[in-house]
Scaffold this active site. Structure first.
Site, PDB file in Angstrom:
ATOM      1  N   SER A   1       0.783  -1.179  -0.036  1.00  0.00           N
ATOM      2  CA  SER A   1       0.043  -0.057   0.061  1.00  0.00           C
ATOM      3  C   SER A   1       0.792   1.381   0.125  1.00  0.00           C
ATOM      4  O   SER A   1       2.163   1.253   0.209  1.00  0.00           O
ATOM      5  CB  SER A   1      -1.031  -0.002   1.189  1.00  0.00           C
ATOM      6  OG  SER A   1      -0.034   0.112   2.276  1.00  0.00           O
TER       7      SER A   1
ATOM      8  N   ASP B   1       6.034  -7.664   1.654  1.00  0.00           N
ATOM      9  CA  ASP B   1       4.893  -6.821   2.753  1.00  0.00           C
ATOM     10  C   ASP B   1       4.556  -7.997   3.799  1.00  0.00           C
ATOM     11  O   ASP B   1       4.502  -9.060   3.536  1.00  0.00           O
ATOM     12  CB  ASP B   1       3.670  -6.238   2.262  1.00  0.00           C
ATOM     13  CG  ASP B   1       3.356  -5.078   2.895  1.00  0.00           C
ATOM     14  OD1 ASP B   1       3.434  -3.881   2.348  1.00  0.00           O
ATOM     15  OD2 ASP B   1       2.845  -5.202   4.102  1.00  0.00           O
TER      16      ASP B   1
ATOM     17  N   TYR C   1      11.400   7.280  15.683  1.00  0.00           N
ATOM     18  CA  TYR C   1      11.233   7.294  14.283  1.00  0.00           C
ATOM     19  C   TYR C   1      12.417   8.240  13.564  1.00  0.00           C
ATOM     20  O   TYR C   1      13.067   7.730  12.732  1.00  0.00           O
ATOM     21  CB  TYR C   1      10.098   7.970  14.075  1.00  0.00           C
ATOM     22  CG  TYR C   1       9.694   8.108  12.147  1.00  0.00           C
ATOM     23  CD1 TYR C   1       9.411   6.928  11.619  1.00  0.00           C
ATOM     24  CD2 TYR C   1       9.942   9.370  11.819  1.00  0.00           C
ATOM     25  CE1 TYR C   1       9.224   7.253  10.465  1.00  0.00           C
ATOM     26  CE2 TYR C   1       9.544   9.330  10.344  1.00  0.00           C
ATOM     27  CZ  TYR C   1       9.124   8.251   9.772  1.00  0.00           C
ATOM     28  OH  TYR C   1       9.033   8.415   8.064  1.00  0.00           O
TER      29      TYR C   1
ATOM     30  N   ASP D   1       8.176 -10.671   6.600  1.00  0.00           N
ATOM     31  CA  ASP D   1       8.430 -10.014   7.800  1.00  0.00           C
ATOM     32  C   ASP D   1       9.838  -9.497   7.869  1.00  0.00           C
ATOM     33  O   ASP D   1      10.869 -10.121   8.101  1.00  0.00           O
ATOM     34  CB  ASP D   1       8.209 -10.740   9.092  1.00  0.00           C
ATOM     35  CG  ASP D   1       8.433  -9.873  10.252  1.00  0.00           C
ATOM     36  OD1 ASP D   1       8.823  -8.841  10.283  1.00  0.00           O
ATOM     37  OD2 ASP D   1       8.305 -10.268  11.383  1.00  0.00           O
ATOM     38  N   VAL D   2       9.889  -8.185   7.375  1.00  0.00           N
ATOM     39  CA  VAL D   2      11.390  -7.655   7.210  1.00  0.00           C
ATOM     40  C   VAL D   2      12.359  -7.675   8.527  1.00  0.00           C
ATOM     41  O   VAL D   2      13.307  -7.671   8.319  1.00  0.00           O
ATOM     42  CB  VAL D   2      11.381  -6.181   6.573  1.00  0.00           C
ATOM     43  CG1 VAL D   2      10.860  -6.098   5.451  1.00  0.00           C
ATOM     44  CG2 VAL D   2      10.730  -5.154   7.746  1.00  0.00           C
TER      45      VAL D   2
ATOM     46  N   LYS E   1      15.615   6.724  11.182  1.00  0.00           N
ATOM     47  CA  LYS E   1      15.497   7.367   9.832  1.00  0.00           C
ATOM     48  C   LYS E   1      16.953   8.010   9.672  1.00  0.00           C
ATOM     49  O   LYS E   1      17.430   8.004   8.600  1.00  0.00           O
ATOM     50  CB  LYS E   1      14.518   8.397   9.341  1.00  0.00           C
ATOM     51  CG  LYS E   1      13.230   7.658   9.272  1.00  0.00           C
ATOM     52  CD  LYS E   1      12.948   6.810   7.825  1.00  0.00           C
ATOM     53  CE  LYS E   1      11.840   6.338   7.642  1.00  0.00           C
ATOM     54  NZ  LYS E   1      11.797   5.540   6.180  1.00  0.00           N
TER      55      LYS E   1
ATOM     56  N   PHE F   1      -0.465  12.248   2.264  1.00  0.00           N
ATOM     57  CA  PHE F   1      -1.438  11.812   3.033  1.00  0.00           C
ATOM     58  C   PHE F   1      -2.358  10.861   2.283  1.00  0.00           C
ATOM     59  O   PHE F   1      -3.359  10.460   2.820  1.00  0.00           O
ATOM     60  CB  PHE F   1      -2.282  13.077   3.272  1.00  0.00           C
ATOM     61  CG  PHE F   1      -1.745  14.152   4.126  1.00  0.00           C
ATOM     62  CD1 PHE F   1      -1.362  13.850   5.371  1.00  0.00           C
ATOM     63  CD2 PHE F   1      -1.534  15.431   3.674  1.00  0.00           C
ATOM     64  CE1 PHE F   1      -0.750  14.870   6.252  1.00  0.00           C
ATOM     65  CE2 PHE F   1      -0.785  16.448   4.206  1.00  0.00           C
ATOM     66  CZ  PHE F   1      -0.352  16.062   5.776  1.00  0.00           C
TER      67      PHE F   1
ATOM     68  N   THR G   1      -2.030   7.693   2.038  1.00  0.00           N
ATOM     69  CA  THR G   1      -1.507   6.403   2.450  1.00  0.00           C
ATOM     70  C   THR G   1      -2.717   5.916   3.541  1.00  0.00           C
ATOM     71  O   THR G   1      -3.508   6.672   3.895  1.00  0.00           O
ATOM     72  CB  THR G   1      -0.407   6.500   2.889  1.00  0.00           C
ATOM     73  OG1 THR G   1      -0.367   7.033   4.261  1.00  0.00           O
ATOM     74  CG2 THR G   1       0.693   6.872   2.075  1.00  0.00           C
TER      75      THR G   1
END
Ligand code: ZN
Length: 657
Positions: A419, A440, A554, A460-461, A558, A588, A590
């Site tokens: 997505s 994903d 976060y 699953d990463v 990053k 936005f 998403t």
């Protein structure tokens, strides 16, 4: 072979063309009769011209149409008298013949008529059906094929020796048909090519095709050459991802363009490549001219691409002087690899091409195996195959295909692809001709698209094993990896440092940082083998240059990822791998941004939803597609000389600027 004609359905067809469409589709549905645009059908009917006069018209399958999906508009209307006159000429070069066909149609927008149009015209029957039926080709391509055909069919068919498709074949058929036709004739067999049937109704012609092909099937069964024992020798080698990537690289180098390579380790393929006599039976040539352009003359045995190319160049040079004029068309790369460990690998300039090659060869393996059981497979001489492979009409078709897409033959992997930005990246890469693997956590990824150039994997990463397995499956599906888009990430709800739990911190680091490190490390040997150099795109964040309160985990994850990318750019430049990052903000469209969330955030800032979406320097909305298009371009020619760059895609942010 059974008729699948439904008497009620055909009764519902009111016009000649509707009947023609109906039974053509029946033929097209049976892949043992026609494959990928192969075969053609026609109907002769009368039509009023502009002067109110009746004209006899041949409605023949147009090129580019597949019988399975043909519609009325897929039949090209050509004036029948003109075609019959053409058949009487002593010679006519094929491009001139096509010109005659196109200039004598009665509908300007119709597709180019089949090159077998004249052949349809000279057969004095209303409906004519033509297929490259596996069973018939199996018999004609066997030792004593012609005698076997005469034994099977007696006087019910006219038998035509092999002549290359085009004007010469039509002419030979016109003469031979007149000589051999009798009261029992219901069809015509073209040795090493296929079969025709005809009738006064679509039903009659179709049912005769089924009956005639059925007789060859019965003959093969009677001679114990129908049921092939597909004995797999051992199990397919596993963890051969890098072997596949090396092989694909070698083939791409020889082809001079990147190719997609698909591994097939099904029981039939493994059994065929494992046969003791594979070197003999697989090294003769395709079953019908229709297959030559896709599969080329011979598959490659083993993995020595240089030796294959050398032999191919010799084959090409042996057919001079024609070869000299056409040197620019020389492409010595194989389209098929038969390897005892890898199985059958199909090669194409796109995943779709590679899929077509594989499907054709699945039929070829069956035909060759059965013909061998019958007494020996005999393909056409190399000269005849060369003539089809470098046929001016086929070459013209290839040229008409135009410039290949930017990422034709290349393979991309996108994380978090189900997505949002990830899915948009899949779309942007597919649109540029790449084969794409999307991974994903969401199982919906597996059914995101049903097309040969997409593979969706649930992954699953956070699991090293699952990431490694995804890379192996990428190599099996498409032959390697050229582009990696690291998009998967999590953005937990706002939380200040004094309240941030260790578990949450670690979870964010694991997904946003550790997983990308592992995937980069594991993908590196594949990216190194990318024919045009590897590319990595990192979907970063505005938070890297401009962090915000409440997003410590976060922003830190990053920023660390950003630093990882910069180091990779330094370390991997020597391997011709480029790594660039883009920093989106406020995207936005998403999943996480529902209408309610948007409305509440906008209200929080005292803005309307629209103003909130465009709250940037350029007063513009940034969409997933905008981000994805930039990510794709970063893999393309525009960024060919750029590595280690960071580009914002945020409509302009005063803190970043
Ligand atoms: Zn044909």
């Amino acid at each position: 072979m059974k008729s699948i004609l439904d008497s009620r359905e055909i009764a519902a067809c009111t016009s000649d063309i509707e009947q023609r469409v109906y039974t053509s589709r029946l033929l097209g549905r049976d892949k043992t009769l026609v494959l990928h645009g192969g075969g053609n059908t026609s109907v002769k009917a009368s039509q009023k011209n502009a002067f109110g006069e009746d004209e006899d018209i041949l409605f023949v399958k147009g090129s580019g149409w597949d019988l399975e999906k043909i519609e009325g508009g897929g039949f090209s209307p050509v004036r029948l008298d003109h075609l019959k006159r053409l058949a009487k000429l002593t010679s006519l070069p094929d491009p001139a013949m096509v010109n005659e066909l196109v200039t004598h149609m009665t509908r300007a927008s119709a597709p180019v008529p089949s090159v077998e149009a004249i052949l349809h015209a000279i057969l004095p029957y209303k409906y004519v059906d033509h297929t490259h039926a596996d069973a018939v080709v199996t018999v004609t391509n066997s030792v004593n094929g012609e005698a076997r055909i005469r034994e099977i069919y007696g006087d019910s068919v006219v038998v035509i020796p092999y002549v290359m498709p085009g004007f010469d074949l039509a002419r030979v058929c016109a003469v031979e048909f007149g000589r051999q036709v009798g009261p029992q004739t219901i069809g015509m067999v073209l040795l090493n090519h296929g079969i025709f049937s005809f009738g006064e109704t679509a039903k009659e012609s179709y049912e005769r095709m089924i009956e005639l092909v059925g007789r060859s099937e019965e003959y093969l069964k009677r001679n114990k050459a129908w049921d092939i024992e597909w004995n797999t020798v051992g199990t397919p080698a596993e963890n051969v991802g890098l072997d596949l990537a090396r092989l694909r690289k070698d083939i791409s180098v020889v082809a001079d363009f990147p190719v997609v390579m698909v591994r097939h380790k099904d029981a039939h393929s493994l059994s065929f490549v494992g046969r003791d006599d594979v070197a003999t039976i697989a090294q003769q040539g395709p079953a019908t001219p229709d297959h030559v352009i896709r599969t080329k003359r011979l598959p490659m045995l083993g993995r020595d691409v240089a030796a294959y190319a050398e032999a191919y160049r010799a084959y090409f040079a042996a057919h001079e002087p024609m070869a000299k004029e056409r040197k620019t068309m020389l492409d010595p790369a194989p389209r098929l690899v038969l390897d005892p460990e890898l199985g059958m690998c199909s090669v194409g300039r796109s995943a779709k091409d590679a899929a077509i090659v594989a499907e054709i060869y699945a039929h070829t393996m069956e035909i060759v195996s059965r013909a061998t059981a019958l007494g020996g497979y005999r393909a056409l001489p190399a000269r005849d195959i060369f003539d089809v492979e470098y046929w001016d009409l086929e070459q013209a078709k290839l040229k008409k295909g135009g410039k290949p897409a930017a990422f034709a033959g290349e393979v991309a992997l996108v994380t978090g692809a189900a997505s949002g930005i990830g899915k948009a990246c899949v779309d942007s890469l597919l649109a540029r001709g790449a084969a794409v693997v999307g991974i994903d956590l969401n199982p919906a990824i597996t059914s995101l698209y049903d097309r040969p150039d997409f593979l969706g994997l649930e992954c699953d990463v956070a699991s090293d094993e699952q990431l490694k397995s995804a890379l192996m499956r990428t190599a099996e599906a498409f032959g390697g990896l050229d582009m990696l888009v690291l998009n998967a990430g999590i953005f937990p709800g706002g939380c200040r440092i004094d309240a941030l739990g260790t578990d949450e911190w670690r979870k964010v680091m694991q997904v946003n940082l550790d997983a990308n490190f592992v995937l980069m490390r594991e993908a590196h040997p594949f990216l190194k083998l990318a024919p045009r150099g590897g590319r990595v795109v990192i979907i970063g964040s505005k938070n890297v240059p401009a962090p915000g309160p409440g997003a410590a985990a976060y922003s830190a994850s990053k920023a660390a990822l950003n630093q990882l990318a910069r180091v990779a750019a330094l370390e991997w430049g020597g391997d011709n791998i480029r790594i660039n990052s883009l920093h989106p903000n406020a995207v936005f469209d998403t999943g996480i941004w529902t209408e309610e969330v948007l409305a509440s955030r906008a209200k929080h800032y005292g803005l309307t939803v629209d103003a909130y979406k465009k709250n940037n320097v350029l007063k513009t909305e940034v969409t997933s597609r905008d981000v994805a298009e930039l990510a794709a371009e970063m893999c393309g020619a525009l960024f060919a000389k750029t590595t280690g760059a960071q580009v914002p895609v945020d409509g302009g942010n005063d803190r970043v600027i």
